[in-house]
Design a protein around this motif. Structure first.
Motif, PDB file in Angstrom:
ATOM      1  N   ARG A 148       0.841  -1.206   0.000  1.00  0.00           N
ATOM      2  CA  ARG A 148       0.000   0.000   0.000  1.00  0.00           C
ATOM      3  C   ARG A 148       0.873   1.252   0.000  1.00  0.00           C
ATOM      4  O   ARG A 148       1.803   1.385   0.773  1.00  0.00           O
ATOM      5  CB  ARG A 148      -0.916   0.031   1.220  1.00  0.00           C
ATOM      6  N   TYR A 178      -4.728   9.961  -1.248  1.00  0.00           N
ATOM      7  CA  TYR A 178      -4.589   9.165  -2.458  1.00  0.00           C
ATOM      8  C   TYR A 178      -3.913   7.869  -2.035  1.00  0.00           C
ATOM      9  O   TYR A 178      -2.903   7.887  -1.335  1.00  0.00           O
ATOM     10  CB  TYR A 178      -3.742   9.875  -3.510  1.00  0.00           C
ATOM     11  N   SER A 179      -4.470   6.747  -2.460  1.00  0.00           N
ATOM     12  CA  SER A 179      -3.964   5.467  -2.003  1.00  0.00           C
ATOM     13  C   SER A 179      -3.922   4.464  -3.144  1.00  0.00           C
ATOM     14  O   SER A 179      -4.771   4.480  -4.037  1.00  0.00           O
ATOM     15  CB  SER A 179      -4.880   4.950  -0.886  1.00  0.00           C
ATOM     16  N   SER A 180      -2.925   3.598  -3.086  1.00  0.00           N
ATOM     17  CA  SER A 180      -2.771   2.536  -4.073  1.00  0.00           C
ATOM     18  C   SER A 180      -2.453   1.235  -3.357  1.00  0.00           C
ATOM     19  O   SER A 180      -1.700   1.218  -2.392  1.00  0.00           O
ATOM     20  CB  SER A 180      -1.649   2.862  -5.054  1.00  0.00           C
ATOM     21  N   GLU A 181      -3.054   0.170  -3.841  1.00  0.00           N
ATOM     22  CA  GLU A 181      -2.740  -1.168  -3.317  1.00  0.00           C
ATOM     23  C   GLU A 181      -1.813  -1.896  -4.290  1.00  0.00           C
ATOM     24  O   GLU A 181      -1.674  -3.102  -4.217  1.00  0.00           O
ATOM     25  CB  GLU A 181      -4.028  -1.981  -3.133  1.00  0.00           C
ATOM     26  N   ALA A 182      -1.209  -1.145  -5.191  1.00  0.00           N
ATOM     27  CA  ALA A 182      -0.375  -1.768  -6.217  1.00  0.00           C
ATOM     28  C   ALA A 182       1.018  -1.158  -6.239  1.00  0.00           C
ATOM     29  O   ALA A 182       1.538  -0.780  -7.286  1.00  0.00           O
ATOM     30  CB  ALA A 182      -1.046  -1.625  -7.588  1.00  0.00           C
ATOM     31  N   PRO A 187      -0.642   3.282  -9.749  1.00  0.00           N
ATOM     32  CA  PRO A 187      -2.020   3.659 -10.063  1.00  0.00           C
ATOM     33  C   PRO A 187      -2.797   3.952  -8.775  1.00  0.00           C
ATOM     34  O   PRO A 187      -2.619   3.278  -7.762  1.00  0.00           O
ATOM     35  CB  PRO A 187      -2.589   2.430 -10.772  1.00  0.00           C
ATOM     36  N   HIS A 229      -5.915   3.863  -6.439  1.00  0.00           N
ATOM     37  CA  HIS A 229      -7.091   3.025  -6.238  1.00  0.00           C
ATOM     38  C   HIS A 229      -8.156   3.704  -5.393  1.00  0.00           C
ATOM     39  O   HIS A 229      -9.313   3.315  -5.433  1.00  0.00           O
ATOM     40  CB  HIS A 229      -6.712   1.691  -5.593  1.00  0.00           C
ATOM     41  N   ARG A 230      -7.737   4.678  -4.617  1.00  0.00           N
ATOM     42  CA  ARG A 230      -8.655   5.354  -3.713  1.00  0.00           C
ATOM     43  C   ARG A 230      -8.311   6.829  -3.659  1.00  0.00           C
ATOM     44  O   ARG A 230      -7.140   7.201  -3.594  1.00  0.00           O
ATOM     45  CB  ARG A 230      -8.471   4.776  -2.302  1.00  0.00           C
ATOM     46  N   ILE A 266     -12.920   5.529  -8.489  1.00  0.00           N
ATOM     47  CA  ILE A 266     -11.853   5.372  -9.477  1.00  0.00           C
ATOM     48  C   ILE A 266     -12.435   4.594 -10.650  1.00  0.00           C
ATOM     49  O   ILE A 266     -13.136   3.601 -10.466  1.00  0.00           O
ATOM     50  CB  ILE A 266     -10.642   4.649  -8.851  1.00  0.00           C
ATOM     51  N   SER A 302     -11.451   2.412 -12.721  1.00  0.00           N
ATOM     52  CA  SER A 302     -11.248   0.959 -12.804  1.00  0.00           C
ATOM     53  C   SER A 302     -12.088   0.199 -11.785  1.00  0.00           C
ATOM     54  O   SER A 302     -12.232  -1.004 -11.877  1.00  0.00           O
ATOM     55  CB  SER A 302      -9.777   0.632 -12.599  1.00  0.00           C
ATOM     56  N   GLN A 303     -12.690   0.901 -10.806  1.00  0.00           N
ATOM     57  CA  GLN A 303     -13.487   0.252  -9.783  1.00  0.00           C
ATOM     58  C   GLN A 303     -14.996   0.401 -10.036  1.00  0.00           C
ATOM     59  O   GLN A 303     -15.788  -0.146  -9.308  1.00  0.00           O
ATOM     60  CB  GLN A 303     -13.147   0.825  -8.409  1.00  0.00           C
TER      61      GLN A 303
END
Length: 155
Positions: free
Chosen positions: A72, A100-104, A115, A117-118, A150, A152-153
């Protein structure tokens, strides 16, 4: 320019509290969780928007953050902070936070980063106290007020 000691002390306290909030966010974003919890009083309380009960004490706060997924990536942008001194040793702080958050994290590009995600907008309602170690968070109530789906979600 004023030389009134009371005014100067107020300005110094406000500056220290602004720095406290920024240091806390930098510690979270760089995963320096041990440093983050030291910015709380030993019995500090953290109310997170994703759980109903507060985390009480540095160890409980630390353990909660150590459970975050290792991939994360977070960036907290802190703005519109208002500090209100309640006394010489207590203050309230309200700050807006865009997260701003990413799990990738493993997909992080050298040029464009990972990218997102949130994307969330929230607030920190902090009670700060002056200790022998300087200003510390006695209580933080974090809440979300807006979220950005987002692409993509979305279905």
């Amino acid at each position: 320019m004023t030389t009134d000691p009371a005014v100067l002390n107020t300005l110094l306290a406000e500056h220290a509290i602004h720095r406290l909030v920024l240091d806390a966010q930098h510690a979270l974003d760089t995963k320096q969780f041990e440093y983050f919890v030291q910015l709380f009083t030993p019995e500090g309380r953290l109310y997170r928007p994703t759980t109903p009960d507060p985390l009480i004490g540095r160890e409980a706060i630390l353990q909660a953050y150590l459970k975050n997924p290792p991939n994360r990536l977070n960036r907290h942008l802190v703005t519109n902070q208002r500090v209100t001194l309640v006394s010489e040793t207590e203050a309230d702080s309200l700050a807006y936070v865009t997260l701003y958050s990413s799990e990738a994290g493993e997909l992080e590009s050298e040029v464009f980063g990972a990218p997102v995600h949130r994307s969330l907008v929230g607030e920190y309602h902090d009670r700060c106290v002056l200790t022998d170690a300087g200003w510390r968070l006695q209580e933080r109530r974090a809440l979300f007020v807006l979220n950005q789906p987002i692409a993509s979600q979305q279905p």
